[in-house]
Structure formats: C-alpha cells, structure tokens
Design a protein around this motif. Structure first.
Motif, short mmCIF file in Angstrom:
data_model
loop_
_atom_site.label_atom_id
_atom_site.label_comp_id
_atom_site.label_asym_id
_atom_site.label_seq_id
_atom_site.Cartn_x
_atom_site.Cartn_y
_atom_site.Cartn_z
N GLU A 1 -11.07 -8.39 1.35
CA GLU A 1 -11.38 -7.22 0.69
C GLU A 1 -10.92 -7.47 -0.47
OE1 GLU A 1 -10.98 -3.49 3.27
OE2 GLU A 1 -9.26 -3.49 1.83
N VAL A 2 -11.79 -7.06 -1.58
CA VAL A 2 -11.39 -6.88 -3.05
C VAL A 2 -11.16 -5.64 -3.32
CG1 VAL A 2 -11.77 -7.84 -5.31
CG2 VAL A 2 -12.49 -9.30 -3.45
N THR A 3 -10.07 -5.06 -3.80
CA THR A 3 -9.92 -3.77 -4.17
C THR A 3 -9.60 -3.44 -5.88
OG1 THR A 3 -8.77 -3.07 -2.22
CG2 THR A 3 -8.50 -1.63 -3.98
N PHE A 4 -10.35 -2.62 -6.33
CA PHE A 4 -10.31 -2.61 -8.03
C PHE A 4 -9.72 -1.13 -8.11
CE2 PHE A 4 -13.78 -5.44 -7.16
CZ PHE A 4 -13.68 -6.20 -8.11
N ASP A 5 -8.36 -1.29 -8.53
CA ASP A 5 -7.84 0.06 -8.56
C ASP A 5 -7.22 0.38 -10.17
OD1 ASP A 5 -5.84 2.34 -8.42
OD2 ASP A 5 -4.66 1.35 -6.75
N PHE A 6 -8.11 1.25 -10.71
CA PHE A 6 -7.93 1.58 -12.41
C PHE A 6 -7.07 2.65 -12.34
CE2 PHE A 6 -9.10 4.07 -15.75
CZ PHE A 6 -8.96 3.26 -16.87
N GLN A 7 -5.90 2.62 -13.39
CA GLN A 7 -5.06 3.69 -13.50
C GLN A 7 -5.12 3.82 -15.04
OE1 GLN A 7 -3.28 5.44 -11.13
NE2 GLN A 7 -4.23 4.25 -9.69
N GLY A 8 -5.49 5.01 -15.46
CA GLY A 8 -5.49 5.31 -16.90
C GLY A 8 -6.42 6.82 -17.21
N TRP B 1 -11.91 8.99 -7.06
CA TRP B 1 -12.44 8.71 -8.51
C TRP B 1 -11.72 10.31 -9.02
CZ3 TRP B 1 -14.40 12.16 -11.93
CH2 TRP B 1 -14.66 11.51 -13.34
N ASN B 2 -11.37 10.18 -10.09
CA ASN B 2 -11.21 11.36 -11.07
C ASN B 2 -10.66 10.86 -12.47
OD1 ASN B 2 -8.04 10.73 -11.15
ND2 ASN B 2 -7.74 11.42 -9.14
N GLU B 3 -10.26 11.71 -13.24
CA GLU B 3 -10.02 11.51 -14.77
C GLU B 3 -9.03 10.23 -14.90
OE1 GLU B 3 -10.39 14.69 -13.59
OE2 GLU B 3 -12.48 14.79 -14.44
N GLN B 4 -8.10 10.16 -13.93
CA GLN B 4 -6.93 9.13 -14.17
C GLN B 4 -7.03 7.85 -13.37
OE1 GLN B 4 -5.89 12.62 -13.70
NE2 GLN B 4 -6.23 12.87 -15.81
N GLU B 5 -7.98 8.09 -12.50
CA GLU B 5 -7.90 7.04 -11.23
C GLU B 5 -9.38 6.63 -10.83
OE1 GLU B 5 -5.59 5.41 -7.40
OE2 GLU B 5 -5.86 7.91 -7.62
N CYS B 6 -9.62 5.45 -10.59
CA CYS B 6 -10.96 5.11 -9.68
C CYS B 6 -10.57 3.88 -8.87
CB CYS B 6 -11.98 4.49 -10.97
SG CYS B 6 -13.54 4.12 -10.16
N VAL B 7 -10.91 3.96 -7.60
CA VAL B 7 -10.59 2.86 -6.73
C VAL B 7 -11.83 2.37 -6.08
CG1 VAL B 7 -9.25 2.23 -4.61
CG2 VAL B 7 -8.23 3.68 -6.26
N LEU B 8 -12.01 1.25 -6.08
CA LEU B 8 -13.35 0.94 -5.49
C LEU B 8 -13.12 -0.39 -4.63
CD1 LEU B 8 -15.23 0.48 -9.03
CD2 LEU B 8 -16.08 1.92 -7.02
N VAL B 9 -13.76 -0.43 -3.57
CA VAL B 9 -13.62 -1.64 -2.60
C VAL B 9 -14.69 -2.45 -2.06
CG1 VAL B 9 -12.37 -2.26 -0.09
CG2 VAL B 9 -11.40 -0.40 -1.56
N ALA B 10 -14.71 -4.00 -2.20
CA ALA B 10 -15.76 -4.64 -1.92
C ALA B 10 -15.22 -5.40 -0.63
CB ALA B 10 -16.39 -5.37 -3.03
N ARG B 11 -16.21 -5.74 0.18
CA ARG B 11 -15.87 -6.59 1.26
C ARG B 11 -16.65 -8.03 1.39
NH1 ARG B 11 -13.70 -4.17 7.01
NH2 ARG B 11 -12.19 -3.50 5.74
N PHE B 12 -16.05 -9.03 1.61
CA PHE B 12 -16.77 -10.34 1.68
C PHE B 12 -16.51 -11.22 2.88
CE2 PHE B 12 -16.54 -9.45 -3.03
CZ PHE B 12 -17.94 -9.60 -3.43
N ALA B 13 -17.58 -11.27 3.72
CA ALA B 13 -17.36 -11.73 5.20
C ALA B 13 -16.88 -13.35 4.89
CB ALA B 13 -18.55 -11.62 5.99
#
Length: 176
Positions: free
Chosen positions: A131-138, A162-174
């Motif tokens: 599981e790859v998590t992209f956690d953006f703070q800014g 998702w909001n103006e200070q954060e974006c979190v996306l998750v991808a999963r690879f079997a």
C-alpha cells in the motif's frame, strides 16, 4: 559519458546534503542543543534506512525518481517511509512510476509556492500487497479532479482526505 556525469551529479548532491547535515549539527553543538543533535542524527539514520529499503523493491526507475526528487523540485519536499518486509515491485514498475510522477506533478502544480509543502510517501508492505500512501501537507490553491484521476488509473487510487492544507491518496498493489 552521460553515465559518468550522472554519477558525478549524484556525488555532488550527496556531498551537498551531508554538508547541510554537518552544518546543522555544528550549529546546534555551538548552541549546546544536544537534544536537537540527537534528533538530527535520528532523522538522518531513519532516512538512510528508508532509502536502503526502497532500493530493494527492484524497480530502478521508481527508486531513482523517489531518491532524486528533492534534487530537482523546490515546491514540495518529499520524504519516504517504508514499513514491513519489502518485496519486489518489478512487475508494477511502470504503473508505480507513472503514479508517482502524476501525483507529484498535480500536487506541485496545485500547491502555493509561499508555503512549506511536504509530501510523505509511505510504502506499507504486507503479505498480500504493498500500500502506497501519498500524504501531502501544505497549501493547495484549488481542488484537483481526483475522481477523474482515479478513474483513469483503473481505480487503484483512493482519495482519503482533501482540503486546502492536506491531500491523502492511497494506492494498493497486489503481491505477485
């Protein structure tokens, strides 16, 4: 010749990074902030461990992208975290590279340049998947159409937050 120039550039950048760390330690030593020195050493050690682990995924283009990202981007500082027993992502290399490039590009285009922006990419390896998590703070200027992005990626990406200070996306690879 290009390969030699690439190696020299990597050595130059690595030397620059280590000199920055040494300057931080030296400055905190002069200020007798020993707790901060321990924190810096701990951070550098953890970063080195993560870089070593990510190098084991057997997807050289992804590893290259992740480990050199901060050398070429000034808008977002990328950090890595790797947890679990690493396995090969060789057969997912193209898909994973494209995903990393597209997400970082979208976030870079959408973030404000007058704010500190950080992207933590976490690789969580389990028995069944990575599981790859992209956690953006800014600071984000506008909302990217992540639903369309998700549809274009065959639904492997989920928008968690998702909001103006954060974006979190998750991808999963079997695991294959």
């Amino acid at each position: 010749m290009t390969n030699q120039l690439d190696v020299l550039q990597a050595l130059r950048q690595t030397r620059h990074d280590w000199l920055n760390v040494m300057q931080l330690i030296k400055g905190n030593l002069a200020l007798k902030r020993y707790d901060r020195i321990e924190e810096i050493i701990h951070q550098v050690t953890q970063q080195s461990i993560c870089e070593s682990k990510i190098s084991e995924i057997q997807a050289p283009s992804v590893v290259y992208f992740l480990l050199t990202y901060n050398w070429f981007s000034n808008n977002i500082k990328l950090e890595l975290d790797v947890a679990g027993e690493v396995f090969s992502l060789e057969n997912k290399e193209v898909q994973l590279l494209r995903l990393c490039e597209e997400i970082t590009e979208k976030l870079t285009n959408d973030c404000t340049i007058d704010t500190e922006n950080n992207l933590l990419i976490t690789f969580l390896f389990t028995e069944e998947y990575c599981e790859v998590t992209f956690d953006f703070q800014g600071a984000l200027q506008k909302k990217v159409d992540w639903q369309r992005f998700k549809l274009e990626r065959e639904s492997i990406v989920n928008l968690v937050e998702w909001n103006e200070q954060e974006c979190v996306l998750v991808a999963r690879f079997a695991r294959s």
